[in-house]
Design a protein around this motif. Structure first.
Motif, PDB file in Angstrom:
ATOM      1  N   UNK A 243       0.843  -1.202   0.000  1.00 54.30           N
ATOM      2  CA  UNK A 243       0.000   0.000   0.000  1.00 54.30           C
ATOM      3  C   UNK A 243       0.875   1.248   0.000  1.00 54.30           C
ATOM      4  N   UNK A 244       0.585   2.177  -0.887  1.00 56.88           N
ATOM      5  CA  UNK A 244       1.223   3.483  -0.887  1.00 56.88           C
ATOM      6  C   UNK A 244       0.456   4.380   0.084  1.00 56.88           C
ATOM      7  N   UNK A 245       1.105   4.745   1.186  1.00 56.93           N
ATOM      8  CA  UNK A 245       0.453   5.546   2.223  1.00 56.93           C
ATOM      9  C   UNK A 245       0.573   7.039   1.917  1.00 56.93           C
ATOM     10  N   UNK A 246       1.715   7.458   1.408  1.00 59.55           N
ATOM     11  CA  UNK A 246       1.905   8.879   1.139  1.00 59.55           C
ATOM     12  C   UNK A 246       3.039   9.112   0.179  1.00 59.55           C
ATOM     13  N   UNK A 247       2.986  10.252  -0.511  1.00 57.59           N
ATOM     14  CA  UNK A 247       4.049  10.638  -1.438  1.00 57.59           C
ATOM     15  C   UNK A 247       4.186  12.164  -1.397  1.00 57.59           C
ATOM     16  N   UNK A 248       5.414  12.641  -1.486  1.00 55.15           N
ATOM     17  CA  UNK A 248       5.674  14.080  -1.516  1.00 55.15           C
ATOM     18  C   UNK A 248       7.035  14.310  -2.141  1.00 55.15           C
ATOM     19  N   UNK A 249       7.307  15.543  -2.462  1.00 53.54           N
ATOM     20  CA  UNK A 249       8.673  15.954  -2.815  1.00 53.54           C
ATOM     21  C   UNK A 249       9.070  17.104  -1.893  1.00 53.54           C
ATOM     22  N   UNK A 250      10.353  17.383  -1.872  1.00 55.17           N
ATOM     23  CA  UNK A 250      10.838  18.478  -1.030  1.00 55.17           C
ATOM     24  C   UNK A 250      10.254  19.823  -1.437  1.00 55.17           C
ATOM     25  N   UNK A 251       9.822  19.944  -2.695  1.00 56.84           N
ATOM     26  CA  UNK A 251       9.219  21.193  -3.155  1.00 56.84           C
ATOM     27  C   UNK A 251       7.953  21.531  -2.392  1.00 56.84           C
ATOM     28  N   UNK A 252       7.257  20.529  -1.869  1.00 59.17           N
ATOM     29  CA  UNK A 252       6.037  20.775  -1.106  1.00 59.17           C
ATOM     30  C   UNK A 252       6.326  21.623   0.131  1.00 59.17           C
ATOM     31  N   UNK A 253       7.563  21.558   0.622  1.00 59.87           N
ATOM     32  CA  UNK A 253       7.965  22.341   1.795  1.00 59.87           C
ATOM     33  C   UNK A 253       8.811  23.545   1.389  1.00 59.87           C
ATOM     34  N   UNK A 254       9.795  23.306   0.528  1.00 62.05           N
ATOM     35  CA  UNK A 254      10.766  24.364   0.214  1.00 62.05           C
ATOM     36  C   UNK A 254      10.251  25.388  -0.784  1.00 62.05           C
ATOM     37  N   UNK A 255       9.333  24.969  -1.652  1.00 63.44           N
ATOM     38  CA  UNK A 255       8.890  25.841  -2.727  1.00 63.44           C
ATOM     39  C   UNK A 255       9.833  25.897  -3.900  1.00 63.44           C
ATOM     40  N   UNK A 256      10.952  25.182  -3.826  1.00 59.80           N
ATOM     41  CA  UNK A 256      11.917  25.107  -4.926  1.00 59.80           C
ATOM     42  C   UNK A 256      11.559  23.924  -5.807  1.00 59.80           C
ATOM     43  N   UNK A 257      11.021  24.186  -6.996  1.00 57.62           N
ATOM     44  CA  UNK A 257      10.590  23.130  -7.897  1.00 57.62           C
ATOM     45  C   UNK A 257      11.656  22.759  -8.925  1.00 57.62           C
ATOM     46  N   UNK A 258      12.820  23.396  -8.836  1.00 55.59           N
ATOM     47  CA  UNK A 258      13.878  23.145  -9.824  1.00 55.59           C
ATOM     48  C   UNK A 258      14.797  21.991  -9.433  1.00 55.59           C
ATOM     49  N   UNK A 259      14.956  21.753  -8.140  1.00 55.40           N
ATOM     50  CA  UNK A 259      15.838  20.694  -7.666  1.00 55.40           C
ATOM     51  C   UNK A 259      15.206  20.083  -6.420  1.00 55.40           C
ATOM     52  N   UNK A 260      14.643  18.887  -6.575  1.00 51.54           N
ATOM     53  CA  UNK A 260      13.848  18.301  -5.494  1.00 51.54           C
ATOM     54  C   UNK A 260      14.310  16.873  -5.199  1.00 51.54           C
ATOM     55  N   UNK A 261      13.808  16.348  -4.088  1.00 53.34           N
ATOM     56  CA  UNK A 261      13.973  14.930  -3.741  1.00 53.34           C
ATOM     57  C   UNK A 261      12.576  14.366  -3.490  1.00 53.34           C
ATOM     58  N   UNK A 262      12.343  13.144  -3.951  1.00 59.72           N
ATOM     59  CA  UNK A 262      11.047  12.498  -3.780  1.00 59.72           C
ATOM     60  C   UNK A 262      11.017  11.593  -2.562  1.00 59.72           C
ATOM     61  N   UNK A 263       9.842  11.459  -1.946  1.00 54.95           N
ATOM     62  CA  UNK A 263       9.661  10.651  -0.746  1.00 54.95           C
ATOM     63  C   UNK A 263       8.374   9.841  -0.847  1.00 54.95           C
ATOM     64  N   UNK A 264       8.467   8.564  -0.571  1.00 56.64           N
ATOM     65  CA  UNK A 264       7.288   7.703  -0.536  1.00 56.64           C
ATOM     66  C   UNK A 264       7.239   6.972   0.798  1.00 56.64           C
ATOM     67  N   UNK A 265       6.015   6.757   1.293  1.00 59.34           N
ATOM     68  CA  UNK A 265       5.789   5.933   2.468  1.00 59.34           C
ATOM     69  C   UNK A 265       4.895   4.778   2.097  1.00 59.34           C
ATOM     70  N   UNK A 266       5.320   3.534   2.416  1.00 55.12           N
ATOM     71  CA  UNK A 266       4.592   2.356   1.967  1.00 55.12           C
ATOM     72  C   UNK A 266       4.502   1.316   3.074  1.00 55.12           C
ATOM     73  N   UNK A 267       3.446   0.514   3.030  1.00 50.93           N
ATOM     74  CA  UNK A 267       3.225  -0.593   3.949  1.00 50.93           C
ATOM     75  C   UNK A 267       3.139  -1.904   3.174  1.00 50.93           C
ATOM     76  N   UNK A 268       3.514  -2.994   3.845  1.00 54.95           N
ATOM     77  CA  UNK A 268       3.429  -4.329   3.243  1.00 54.95           C
ATOM     78  C   UNK A 268       2.893  -5.270   4.303  1.00 54.95           C
ATOM     79  N   UNK A 269       1.710  -5.859   4.018  1.00 54.57           N
ATOM     80  CA  UNK A 269       1.078  -6.734   5.014  1.00 54.57           C
ATOM     81  C   UNK A 269       0.913  -8.148   4.466  1.00 54.57           C
TER      82      UNK A 269
END
Length: 269
Positions: A243-269
């Protein structure tokens, strides 16, 4: 040995009260979901300001057991390529978290590639930033840290198969907590496209497909190795519900859309 914090005050607050309050903020449970038992999870490991809410969303969904195997990446070129620590404790502003010696011994016996090594762990943040979450949410837990620097697919599969064998006969619940960030330092639109190609392979429990996709599509997923090992272990444990619980990039916080890092949170049951 006592492993002292390397990124306290930078990746997360050094003040215990501030740190605890921030973790509580990130892990406020969704009232529509009860805590579940998970075989494994995948969480990011950037500074809390950027990825703490994604990791927290995963931790909020899990009934965290008392024994945990943390599978992280070795970002730096020093130390063994598959480094484990078997005894002692890790210190954070919230106190000392003890290592699980019996679990570490079983893993070393099952996987000769794992080598006892404090050097690979001394400056590594990918595992350290998970410890305060666990200290707040499951006081009294024990854990084993494994940092993977190897990029060879066959070695990663060997580590994953060994983990699967150990967890299958453990006789009690052990969480396989794996940590990775996704694509690095491209623009936000490109990163989101690349990240979801990787996420699709993870949701398919496709270790080989994830490895090949990241290589062929130039997806700079730093925890590719740990994730391949995790998926290999989960295949042997009969996991069928990712299950994909959440996804974001650093741009969601920094406001810099030119150079970002991606983040995913996932579960496995």
């Amino acid at each position: 040995m006592l492993r002292l914090p390397a990124v306290s005050g930078r990746f997360y607050p050094s003040d215990p009260a501030e740190l605890t309050a921030l973790i509580r903020q990130y892990t406020t449970a969704d009232k529509n979901h009860a805590s579940i038992t998970a075989k494994a999870c995948l969480v990011p490991h950037a500074g809390y300001i950027y990825s703490g809410h994604v990791a927290g969303a995963v931790y909020a969904r899990i009934a965290i057991p008392r024994r945990i195997l943390i599978l992280g990446v070795r970002h730096y070129p020093h130390g063994e390529k598959a480094a484990i620590l078997s005894s002692g404790a890790w210190r954070t502003p919230l106190g000392d978290a003890p290592l699980d010696e019996p679990l570490a011994d079983a893993l070393r016996a099952a996987c000769p590639l794992l080598r006892e090594d404090s050097v690979a762990h001394s400056s590594e943040h990918s595992l350290e930033v998970q410890i305060p979450f666990l200290q707040v949410l499951q006081p009294g837990f024990t854990f084993v840290p494994v940092a993977l620097g190897t990029a060879h697919f066959e070695d990663l599969v060997s580590v994953g198969e060994a983990i699967g064998r150990v967890l299958a006969v453990a006789g009690e619940e052990i969480l396989l907590l794996t940590t990775s960030d996704l694509n690095h330092y491209e623009n936000d639109a490109t990163t989101r496209v690349k990240d979801h190609k990787a996420i699709d392979r993870i949701l398919a429990l496709d270790a080989r497909g994830l490895y090949d996709t990241c290589r062929n599509e130039a997806i700079s997923m730093c925890g590719l190795g740990p994730t391949v090992a995790m998926l290999t272990a989960l295949r042997s444990l009969g996991t069928t519900r990712p299950e994909l619980v959440g996804y974001a990039t650093s741009a969601d916080v920094s406001g810099d859309f030119n150079s970002v890092v991606g983040y995913a949170g996932m579960l496995f049951t």
